[in-house]
Design a protein around this motif. Structure first.
Motif, PDB file in Angstrom:
ATOM      1  N   LYS A 189       0.829  -1.203   0.000  1.00 52.78           N
ATOM      2  CA  LYS A 189       0.000   0.000   0.000  1.00 52.78           C
ATOM      3  C   LYS A 189       0.866   1.257   0.000  1.00 52.78           C
ATOM      4  O   LYS A 189       0.548   2.240  -0.680  1.00 52.78           O
ATOM      5  N   ALA A 190       1.954   1.236   0.742  1.00 54.19           N
ATOM      6  CA  ALA A 190       2.851   2.394   0.771  1.00 54.19           C
ATOM      7  C   ALA A 190       3.517   2.622  -0.581  1.00 54.19           C
ATOM      8  O   ALA A 190       3.736   3.766  -1.000  1.00 54.19           O
ATOM      9  N   ALA A 191       3.834   1.533  -1.274  1.00 53.44           N
ATOM     10  CA  ALA A 191       4.494   1.640  -2.577  1.00 53.44           C
ATOM     11  C   ALA A 191       3.507   1.821  -3.724  1.00 53.44           C
ATOM     12  O   ALA A 191       3.906   2.157  -4.847  1.00 53.44           O
ATOM     13  N   GLY A 192       2.217   1.567  -3.454  1.00 55.81           N
ATOM     14  CA  GLY A 192       1.205   1.706  -4.488  1.00 55.81           C
ATOM     15  C   GLY A 192       1.160   0.559  -5.475  1.00 55.81           C
ATOM     16  O   GLY A 192       0.682   0.727  -6.596  1.00 55.81           O
ATOM     17  N   VAL A 193       1.634  -0.627  -5.066  1.00 57.51           N
ATOM     18  CA  VAL A 193       1.626  -1.798  -5.942  1.00 57.51           C
ATOM     19  C   VAL A 193       1.123  -3.005  -5.155  1.00 57.51           C
ATOM     20  O   VAL A 193       1.102  -3.002  -3.923  1.00 57.51           O
ATOM     21  N   ASN A 194       0.748  -4.069  -5.878  1.00 55.60           N
ATOM     22  CA  ASN A 194       0.333  -5.270  -5.168  1.00 55.60           C
ATOM     23  C   ASN A 194       1.555  -6.051  -4.673  1.00 55.60           C
ATOM     24  O   ASN A 194       2.692  -5.824  -5.109  1.00 55.60           O
ATOM     25  N   VAL A 195       1.327  -6.958  -3.740  1.00 51.73           N
ATOM     26  CA  VAL A 195       2.420  -7.730  -3.146  1.00 51.73           C
ATOM     27  C   VAL A 195       3.114  -8.582  -4.205  1.00 51.73           C
ATOM     28  O   VAL A 195       4.333  -8.803  -4.128  1.00 51.73           O
ATOM     29  N   CYS A 196       2.380  -9.041  -5.188  1.00 49.77           N
ATOM     30  CA  CYS A 196       2.982  -9.810  -6.273  1.00 49.77           C
ATOM     31  C   CYS A 196       4.149  -9.047  -6.898  1.00 49.77           C
ATOM     32  O   CYS A 196       5.217  -9.608  -7.136  1.00 49.77           O
ATOM     33  N   ARG A 197       3.966  -7.777  -7.156  1.00 53.62           N
ATOM     34  CA  ARG A 197       5.041  -6.980  -7.749  1.00 53.62           C
ATOM     35  C   ARG A 197       6.186  -6.762  -6.771  1.00 53.62           C
ATOM     36  O   ARG A 197       7.360  -6.725  -7.164  1.00 53.62           O
ATOM     37  N   LEU A 198       5.876  -6.598  -5.499  1.00 53.77           N
ATOM     38  CA  LEU A 198       6.950  -6.466  -4.500  1.00 53.77           C
ATOM     39  C   LEU A 198       7.846  -7.698  -4.483  1.00 53.77           C
ATOM     40  O   LEU A 198       9.056  -7.599  -4.273  1.00 53.77           O
ATOM     41  N   LEU A 199       7.246  -8.865  -4.710  1.00 56.32           N
ATOM     42  CA  LEU A 199       7.975 -10.130  -4.625  1.00 56.32           C
ATOM     43  C   LEU A 199       8.629 -10.547  -5.933  1.00 56.32           C
ATOM     44  O   LEU A 199       9.344 -11.548  -5.972  1.00 56.32           O
ATOM     45  N   GLY A 200       8.380  -9.810  -7.003  1.00 55.46           N
ATOM     46  CA  GLY A 200       9.012 -10.156  -8.277  1.00 55.46           C
ATOM     47  C   GLY A 200       8.153  -9.927  -9.494  1.00 55.46           C
ATOM     48  O   GLY A 200       8.657  -9.708 -10.589  1.00 55.46           O
TER      49      GLY A 200
ATOM     50  N   GLN B 118      -5.264  -6.344  -8.314  1.00 54.22           N
ATOM     51  CA  GLN B 118      -4.360  -5.259  -8.691  1.00 54.22           C
ATOM     52  C   GLN B 118      -4.345  -4.104  -7.700  1.00 54.22           C
ATOM     53  O   GLN B 118      -3.579  -3.150  -7.867  1.00 54.22           O
ATOM     54  N   GLY B 119      -5.171  -4.163  -6.673  1.00 54.54           N
ATOM     55  CA  GLY B 119      -5.118  -3.127  -5.654  1.00 54.54           C
ATOM     56  C   GLY B 119      -3.813  -3.191  -4.884  1.00 54.54           C
ATOM     57  O   GLY B 119      -3.133  -4.225  -4.877  1.00 54.54           O
TER      58      GLY B 119
ATOM     59  N   GLY C 188      -4.729  -6.239  -1.814  1.00 55.81           N
ATOM     60  CA  GLY C 188      -5.932  -5.823  -2.528  1.00 55.81           C
ATOM     61  C   GLY C 188      -7.210  -6.365  -1.935  1.00 55.81           C
ATOM     62  O   GLY C 188      -8.213  -6.499  -2.632  1.00 55.81           O
ATOM     63  N   LEU C 189      -7.218  -6.661  -0.632  1.00 56.63           N
ATOM     64  CA  LEU C 189      -8.388  -7.260   0.010  1.00 56.63           C
ATOM     65  C   LEU C 189      -9.364  -6.208   0.515  1.00 56.63           C
ATOM     66  O   LEU C 189      -8.969  -5.229   1.164  1.00 56.63           O
ATOM     67  N   GLU C 190     -10.628  -6.410   0.214  1.00 57.65           N
ATOM     68  CA  GLU C 190     -11.699  -5.638   0.837  1.00 57.65           C
ATOM     69  C   GLU C 190     -12.608  -6.647   1.532  1.00 57.65           C
ATOM     70  O   GLU C 190     -13.228  -7.479   0.869  1.00 57.65           O
ATOM     71  N   LEU C 191     -12.648  -6.599   2.846  1.00 56.10           N
ATOM     72  CA  LEU C 191     -13.381  -7.610   3.604  1.00 56.10           C
ATOM     73  C   LEU C 191     -14.847  -7.245   3.780  1.00 56.10           C
ATOM     74  O   LEU C 191     -15.215  -6.069   3.858  1.00 56.10           O
ATOM     75  N   ASN C 192     -15.671  -8.260   3.860  1.00 53.40           N
ATOM     76  CA  ASN C 192     -17.094  -8.114   4.141  1.00 53.40           C
ATOM     77  C   ASN C 192     -17.253  -8.058   5.662  1.00 53.40           C
ATOM     78  O   ASN C 192     -17.299  -9.093   6.335  1.00 53.40           O
ATOM     79  N   TRP C 193     -17.335  -6.851   6.202  1.00 52.11           N
ATOM     80  CA  TRP C 193     -17.302  -6.703   7.657  1.00 52.11           C
ATOM     81  C   TRP C 193     -18.593  -7.147   8.330  1.00 52.11           C
ATOM     82  O   TRP C 193     -18.585  -7.477   9.516  1.00 52.11           O
ATOM     83  N   ASP C 194     -19.692  -7.166   7.609  1.00 47.22           N
ATOM     84  CA  ASP C 194     -20.917  -7.718   8.193  1.00 47.22           C
ATOM     85  C   ASP C 194     -20.708  -9.197   8.515  1.00 47.22           C
ATOM     86  O   ASP C 194     -21.111  -9.678   9.585  1.00 47.22           O
ATOM     87  N   MET C 195     -20.052  -9.915   7.606  1.00 41.59           N
ATOM     88  CA  MET C 195     -19.783 -11.328   7.827  1.00 41.59           C
ATOM     89  C   MET C 195     -18.756 -11.505   8.935  1.00 41.59           C
ATOM     90  O   MET C 195     -18.886 -12.408   9.777  1.00 41.59           O
ATOM     91  N   VAL C 196     -17.745 -10.665   8.960  1.00 45.08           N
ATOM     92  CA  VAL C 196     -16.728 -10.756  10.013  1.00 45.08           C
ATOM     93  C   VAL C 196     -17.376 -10.612  11.389  1.00 45.08           C
ATOM     94  O   VAL C 196     -17.135 -11.420  12.301  1.00 45.08           O
TER      95      VAL C 196
END
Length: 368
Positions: free
Chosen positions: A115-126, A349-350, A354-362
């Motif tokens: 999130k700080a870099a503005g890329v997904n973790v996939c790109r951070l890892l390669g 790609q977020g 890139g997770l958006e959780l369903n907080w009602d379910m949580v």
């Protein structure tokens, strides 16, 4: 950017039936959500782990031991943070629980770095690619389930857009389970990936007999074929006796455990689980080791993080998920979950995971 607060929430959802394998039972889907806040206002909310009976103990370790160690730390000092956390595993205790707790913290930090870099973790890892084949873990033992039912299940998974299925074996004789694999292959057709998972169910002799009976069905891999107590040596024997690739690693708590499997010549594919073994930071050490030995890399369950990791590396194999009734969290708790098409799933790609959780379910299934 410093970490200012860490909270964890345990979630437990009862399942409609027992989704067990050859040596275990699963009647509920559990996980731990880690919420991590920073000095700049960035927040991570990521879940990982399929913890069941010991979930509360993992939460206690995070809250009482690990969270105080990361407050005030810079998020990009990930290796330094990981070493601080790993020291908690030096005590004489159930170290597996500590590694699961570390995974909660570590995954949240990787989410924040993305999130700080503005890329997904996939790109951070390669960032090797941004899509992957996805298979389902299925073919469970169920009372009254016929070979015809198993074949139909494979056809239904294929129609749902999945690339393959990992079928449970190891709970019956080699001959009986070979019949189940034959039914799965006939039901799926030739273009569908079929793998088998014995969950450490057999001695060497039975595993070898089974492997030789199913080689003709184009099996993608044979996972954890042998009993736990000497598994690396025994799997190496099975590997030398069959053309089917051997897959293992989900039962290891550290990358050193993966090194043991590699040194014994026991594996063709490693499915080391970042959620159970110290997080992404430790997983990437295992992945690098596998790359040096021409070994494929998968991941045990947890597609919400595994997608990013497996897609990031050239030796990544595929990602695996459960059917909705086995994993209502993957099916319903991610508000923006990508859906597979023609056996392929796109990496979110977020930024971060890139997770958006369903907080009602949580909130409905949170354990207090």
């Amino acid at each position: 950017m410093k970490i200012t607060n860490v909270t964890v929430m345990a979630v437990e959802i009862p399942l409609s039936k027992n989704f067990g394998g050859s040596r275990y039972n699963v009647t509920k889907r559990c996980t731990i959500i880690t919420r991590m806040e920073t000095s700049t206002g960035l927040i991570s909310e990521v879940y990982n782990g399929d913890n069941r009976d010991h979930m509360r103990e993992v939460v206690d370790i995070v809250e009482k031991e690990l969270a105080p160690l990361v407050i005030g730390q810079e998020i990009f000092a990930i290796e330094r943070i990981w070493q601080r956390l790993f020291k908690q595993a030096e005590w004489n205790r159930d170290r597996k629980l500590v590694m699961e707790a570390i995974a909660c913290i570590d995954s949240a930090i990787w989410d924040l770095m993305g999130k700080a870099a503005g890329v997904n973790v996939c790109r951070l890892l390669g960032g090797y690619r941004q899509e992957l084949p996805i298979i389902c873990i299925g073919g469970y033992y169920e009372e009254g389930k016929t070979l015809s039912d198993l074949g139909q299940e494979m056809g239904q998974l294929k129609d749902a857009g999945l690339a393959g299925c990992k079928v449970k074996v190891g709970g019956l004789s080699a001959e009986e389970d070979a019949q189940r694999v034959e039914a799965a292959r006939k039901g799926a057709g030739d273009s569908f990936l079929i793998a088998v998972d014995a969950n450490r169910g057999w001695p060497v002799s039975e595993a070898v007999r089974f492997a030789r009976m199913i080689e003709k069905y184009d099996i993608a891999w044979f996972e954890e074929p042998c009993h736990w107590y000497d598994d690396a040596r025994m799997m190496a024997q099975v590997r030398r006796s069959t053309s089917i690739p051997i897959n293992a690693g989900q039962s290891e708590a550290t990358s050193a455990g993966v090194r043991r499997l590699v040194a014994e010549g026991a594996v063709d594919i490693v499915n080391f689980d970042a959620s159970e073994a110290g997080g992404i930071t430790e997983w990437r050490r295992a992945a690098a080791l596998c790359a040096l030995h021409d070994i494929g890399v998968g991941h045990h369950e947890e597609p919400q993080i595994a997608l990013h990791m497996i897609a990031a590396i050239p030796n990544g194999v595929c990602v695996e998920c459960f059917e909705p009734t086995r994993d209502p969290i993957w099916a319903e708790m991610i508000a923006n979950r990508p859906n597979p098409k023609n056996g392929i799933i796109q990496v979110p790609q977020g930024p971060g995971f890139g997770l958006e959780l369903n907080w009602d379910m949580v909130r409905r299934f949170q354990v207090h």
